[in-house]
Design a protein around this motif. Structure first.
Motif, PDB file in Angstrom:
ATOM      1  N   SER A  82       2.216   1.910  -6.435  1.00 25.95           N
ATOM      2  CA  SER A  82       3.651   1.857  -7.038  1.00 25.95           C
ATOM      3  C   SER A  82       4.063   0.145  -7.190  1.00 25.95           C
ATOM      4  CB  SER A  82       4.619   2.394  -6.263  1.00 25.95           C
ATOM      5  OG  SER A  82       4.620   1.744  -4.882  1.00 25.95           O
ATOM      6  N   THR A  83       4.792  -0.127  -8.220  1.00 25.32           N
ATOM      7  CA  THR A  83       5.219  -1.478  -8.347  1.00 25.32           C
ATOM      8  C   THR A  83       6.790  -1.569  -8.080  1.00 25.32           C
ATOM      9  OG1 THR A  83       5.676  -1.575 -10.649  1.00 25.32           O
ATOM     10  CG2 THR A  83       3.505  -1.850  -9.808  1.00 25.32           C
ATOM     11  N   ALA A  84       7.468  -2.661  -8.178  1.00 29.76           N
ATOM     12  CA  ALA A  84       8.816  -2.791  -8.280  1.00 29.76           C
ATOM     13  C   ALA A  84       9.365  -2.103  -9.585  1.00 29.76           C
ATOM     14  CB  ALA A  84       9.232  -4.180  -8.256  1.00 29.76           C
ATOM     15  N   GLN A  85       8.569  -1.620 -10.552  1.00 29.60           N
ATOM     16  CA  GLN A  85       9.225  -0.786 -11.766  1.00 29.60           C
ATOM     17  C   GLN A  85       8.946   0.481 -11.475  1.00 29.60           C
ATOM     18  OE1 GLN A  85       8.270  -2.556 -15.647  1.00 29.60           O
ATOM     19  NE2 GLN A  85       7.122  -3.943 -14.513  1.00 29.60           N
ATOM     20  N   GLY A  86       8.242   1.301 -10.292  1.00 30.57           N
ATOM     21  CA  GLY A  86       8.219   2.513 -10.141  1.00 30.57           C
ATOM     22  C   GLY A  86       6.663   2.673 -10.038  1.00 30.57           C
ATOM     23  N   PRO A  87       6.435   4.054  -9.788  1.00 30.14           N
ATOM     24  CA  PRO A  87       4.929   4.622  -9.636  1.00 30.14           C
ATOM     25  C   PRO A  87       3.984   4.224 -10.528  1.00 30.14           C
ATOM     26  CG  PRO A  87       6.330   6.487 -10.002  1.00 30.14           C
ATOM     27  CD  PRO A  87       7.154   5.211 -10.027  1.00 30.14           C
ATOM     28  N   VAL A  88       2.614   4.126 -10.474  1.00 30.98           N
ATOM     29  CA  VAL A  88       1.703   3.708 -11.408  1.00 30.98           C
ATOM     30  C   VAL A  88       0.838   4.692 -11.019  1.00 30.98           C
ATOM     31  CG1 VAL A  88      -0.060   2.005 -12.139  1.00 30.98           C
ATOM     32  CG2 VAL A  88       2.392   1.169 -11.504  1.00 30.98           C
ATOM     33  N   HIS A  89      -0.026   5.178 -12.603  1.00 34.80           N
ATOM     34  CA  HIS A  89      -1.035   6.116 -12.205  1.00 34.80           C
ATOM     35  C   HIS A  89      -2.347   5.456 -11.646  1.00 34.80           C
ATOM     36  CE1 HIS A  89       0.401   9.762 -13.938  1.00 34.80           C
ATOM     37  NE2 HIS A  89       1.389   8.967 -14.741  1.00 34.80           N
ATOM     38  N   SER A  90      -3.137   6.359 -10.659  1.00 40.25           N
ATOM     39  CA  SER A  90      -4.248   5.722  -9.843  1.00 40.25           C
ATOM     40  C   SER A  90      -5.182   6.769 -10.046  1.00 40.25           C
ATOM     41  CB  SER A  90      -3.881   5.692  -8.096  1.00 40.25           C
ATOM     42  OG  SER A  90      -3.341   6.911  -7.797  1.00 40.25           O
ATOM     43  N   HIS A  91      -6.273   6.421  -9.287  1.00 42.01           N
ATOM     44  CA  HIS A  91      -7.474   7.574  -9.011  1.00 42.01           C
ATOM     45  C   HIS A  91      -8.060   7.896 -10.443  1.00 42.01           C
ATOM     46  CE1 HIS A  91      -5.349   8.706  -5.418  1.00 42.01           C
ATOM     47  NE2 HIS A  91      -6.479   9.196  -5.194  1.00 42.01           N
ATOM     48  N   PHE A  92      -8.142   6.796 -11.510  1.00 43.17           N
ATOM     49  CA  PHE A  92      -8.894   6.824 -12.949  1.00 43.17           C
ATOM     50  C   PHE A  92     -10.356   6.766 -12.344  1.00 43.17           C
ATOM     51  CE2 PHE A  92     -10.749   4.548 -16.480  1.00 43.17           C
ATOM     52  CZ  PHE A  92     -10.546   5.351 -17.224  1.00 43.17           C
ATOM     53  N   PHE A  93     -10.981   7.763 -12.915  1.00 43.57           N
ATOM     54  CA  PHE A  93     -12.462   8.083 -12.395  1.00 43.57           C
ATOM     55  C   PHE A  93     -12.466   7.976 -10.872  1.00 43.57           C
ATOM     56  CE2 PHE A  93     -15.730   8.340 -15.963  1.00 43.57           C
ATOM     57  CZ  PHE A  93     -14.576   8.378 -16.954  1.00 43.57           C
ATOM     58  N   GLY A  94     -11.306   8.429 -10.116  1.00 42.00           N
ATOM     59  CA  GLY A  94     -11.412   8.530  -8.511  1.00 42.00           C
ATOM     60  C   GLY A  94     -11.556   7.077  -8.115  1.00 42.00           C
ATOM     61  N   GLN A  95     -10.924   6.056  -8.844  1.00 41.26           N
ATOM     62  CA  GLN A  95     -10.963   4.870  -8.135  1.00 41.26           C
ATOM     63  C   GLN A  95      -9.945   3.929  -8.923  1.00 41.26           C
ATOM     64  OE1 GLN A  95     -14.482   2.261  -9.672  1.00 41.26           O
ATOM     65  NE2 GLN A  95     -15.408   4.465 -10.060  1.00 41.26           N
ATOM     66  N   SER A  96      -9.623   3.638  -9.942  1.00 43.00           N
ATOM     67  CA  SER A  96      -8.610   2.624 -10.657  1.00 43.00           C
ATOM     68  C   SER A  96      -9.075   1.094 -10.040  1.00 43.00           C
ATOM     69  CB  SER A  96      -7.252   3.055 -10.387  1.00 43.00           C
ATOM     70  OG  SER A  96      -6.901   4.096 -10.850  1.00 43.00           O
ATOM     71  N   SER A  97     -10.114   0.844 -10.309  1.00 49.57           N
ATOM     72  CA  SER A  97     -10.867  -0.693  -9.556  1.00 49.57           C
ATOM     73  C   SER A  97     -10.525  -1.803 -10.344  1.00 49.57           C
ATOM     74  CB  SER A  97     -12.401  -0.455  -9.409  1.00 49.57           C
ATOM     75  OG  SER A  97     -13.025   0.093 -10.522  1.00 49.57           O
ATOM     76  N   PHE A  98      -9.672  -1.782 -11.215  1.00 54.24           N
ATOM     77  CA  PHE A  98      -9.357  -3.086 -11.750  1.00 54.24           C
ATOM     78  C   PHE A  98      -7.856  -3.459 -10.799  1.00 54.24           C
ATOM     79  CE2 PHE A  98     -10.689  -2.411 -16.368  1.00 54.24           C
ATOM     80  CZ  PHE A  98     -11.787  -2.519 -16.231  1.00 54.24           C
ATOM     81  N   ALA A  99      -8.460  -3.758  -9.642  1.00 54.84           N
ATOM     82  CA  ALA A  99      -7.183  -3.909  -8.612  1.00 54.84           C
ATOM     83  C   ALA A  99      -7.904  -4.493  -7.352  1.00 54.84           C
ATOM     84  CB  ALA A  99      -6.570  -2.841  -8.171  1.00 54.84           C
ATOM     85  N   THR A 100      -7.222  -5.235  -6.560  1.00 58.89           N
ATOM     86  CA  THR A 100      -7.832  -5.864  -5.286  1.00 58.89           C
ATOM     87  C   THR A 100      -8.218  -4.845  -3.981  1.00 58.89           C
ATOM     88  OG1 THR A 100      -5.836  -6.234  -4.396  1.00 58.89           O
ATOM     89  CG2 THR A 100      -6.622  -8.105  -5.550  1.00 58.89           C
ATOM     90  N   HIS A 101      -7.768  -3.765  -4.344  1.00 59.58           N
ATOM     91  CA  HIS A 101      -7.992  -2.641  -3.416  1.00 59.58           C
ATOM     92  C   HIS A 101      -8.002  -1.175  -4.299  1.00 59.58           C
ATOM     93  CE1 HIS A 101      -6.609  -5.565  -0.720  1.00 59.58           C
ATOM     94  NE2 HIS A 101      -7.502  -5.190   0.242  1.00 59.58           N
TER      95      HIS A 101
END
Ligand SMILES: [Zn+2]
Ligand SMILES: [Zn+2]
Length: 371
Positions: free
Chosen positions: A125-144
């Motif tokens: 989630s960000t200040a703007q609201g929820p963000v989809h995660s678990h893309f290919f079971g990971q969403s790895s364009f992120a620090t975690h």
């Protein structure tokens, strides 16, 4: 909750914006991974450009590598501190998962493209609201990232000296090419292998062809720099894609091709490859085509020649078994996939995508944090 930075793909923009966000703690069966590296693959591009229906906003990235920070209830195969490669997700209970063929999981779509947990919840989630995660079971364009126990693969200790950020692409593009040769088509030594398209998947297939002992190994591409690299890592012959391919292939393989591997998705090339097959030849297909694309083969030639045409996803890999094998080949010097990789800073994610689209870089990898 973990404070993270994530590259978010939002409606109305074809650029990623790196935003501060919050990531859930891992739930039962989930694994929290601090991402060290994340490869850029064409599937990410297809989602960014709205060619694949994935709900927005979303954090993409499906070739992550990193270090386990925490595990949810019931997770026993990895623990905090383990170096891991993240691969595609699968359900673990359908008939194909039971047969160790998770690439053809009956639930592949929801597990990899729905970009949410099975109960519909998302982890970011960000200040703007929820963000989809678990893309290919990971969403790895992120620090975690939150992955699941099934799609995190422990890096063998023999590879402790290999830069961890380099290993992410093994989770998708590279295992697709190598697996097509070593698993799907099971290429035999001394037989001919022709690879159409010398991008990341095709070049991975060429390296695997050399491991299998294929001979000759023929690479076809439009770009001379890719053909030169193909020769350095295993191709015995290369053909410029605008040549008369049928006659050039016939000159090298007068009795026909034993294994043809198409990464282009172009109907004309696929049909040409089919027509060059030797008796009992196998044609493997991984290239993405238009949704309504059809292929035309002569039935007598298919049947009478005992030929096979096979669709291939993820190189028929069972990541838990195959990714450690590829890492061992790499450590032994037989699978130099680092030759395909160029590193980019995480903040330069849009430049990394441009470098892939222009063809300048074969496999951009984002360096997200220090190993
Ligand atoms: Zn399944
Ligand atoms: Zn991919």
């Amino acid at each position: 909750m973990t404070q993270i930075r994530a590259a978010v793909c939002r409606e109305g923009s074809t650029q990623f914006s790196i935003e501060d966000a919050q990531l859930d703690a891992p739930r039962a069966g989930e694994v929290l991974v601090r991402i060290v590296g994340a490869g850029v693959c064409h599937t990410d591009m297809a989602v960014r450009d709205r060619q694949l229906p994935v709900p927005l906003p979303v954090v993409l990235g499906h070739e992550g590598s990193g270090v386990v920070e925490a595990v949810g209830d019931g997770v026993t195969s990895v623990s905090p501190g383990d170096a891991v490669v993240l691969s595609f997700a699968s359900c673990g209970t359908c008939p194909n998962c039971a047969d160790h063929a998770p690439a053809y999981c009956y639930n592949f779509g929801p597990y990899n493209f729905a970009s949410a947990r099975a109960d519909g919840s998302v982890a970011i989630s960000t200040a703007q609201g929820p963000v989809h995660s678990h893309f290919f079971g990971q969403s790895s364009f992120a620090t975690h990232a939150i992955a699941s126990e099934r799609n995190v693969v422990k890096v063998p200790t023999s590879a402790a000296h290999v830069p961890l950020e380099r290993l992410g692409p093994l989770g998708c593009g590279l295992q697709t090419g190598a697996g097509a040769v070593l698993n799907s088509m099971a290429v035999k030594a001394g037989r001919s292998l022709v690879v159409f398209g010398a991008g990341a998947v095709g070049l991975s297939a060429i390296m695997a062809g050399r491991i299998a002992g294929a001979d000759p190994i023929i690479a076809i591409d439009l770009h001379e720099n890719r053909l030169a690299l193909a020769r350095e890592i295993g191709a015995t012959h290369t053909i410029k894609g605008d040549a008369d391919l049928a006659s050039a292939l016939h000159d090298i393989c007068p009795t026909g091709i034993n294994y043809a591997f198409d990464t282009t998705g172009l109907g004309k090339l696929i049909e040409l490859a089919f027509n060059q097959l030797a008796p009992r030849g196998i044609l493997g297909l991984v290239g993405a085509s238009d949704a309504d694309a059809m292929l035309h083969f002569n039935e007598t030639s298919l049947m009478g020649g005992g030929k096979r045409v096979m669709g291939i996803l993820e190189g028929d890999s069972d990541p838990q078994a195959f990714i450690p094998q590829l890492i061992e080949h790499h450590v032994a010097g037989r699978y130099p996939f680092d030759r395909l990789v160029e590193m980019f800073a995480f903040d330069d994610i849009n430049a990394a995508f441009e470098a892939s689209e222009s063809g300048r870089v074969i496999k951009p990898v984002l360096k997200v944090s220090a190993a």
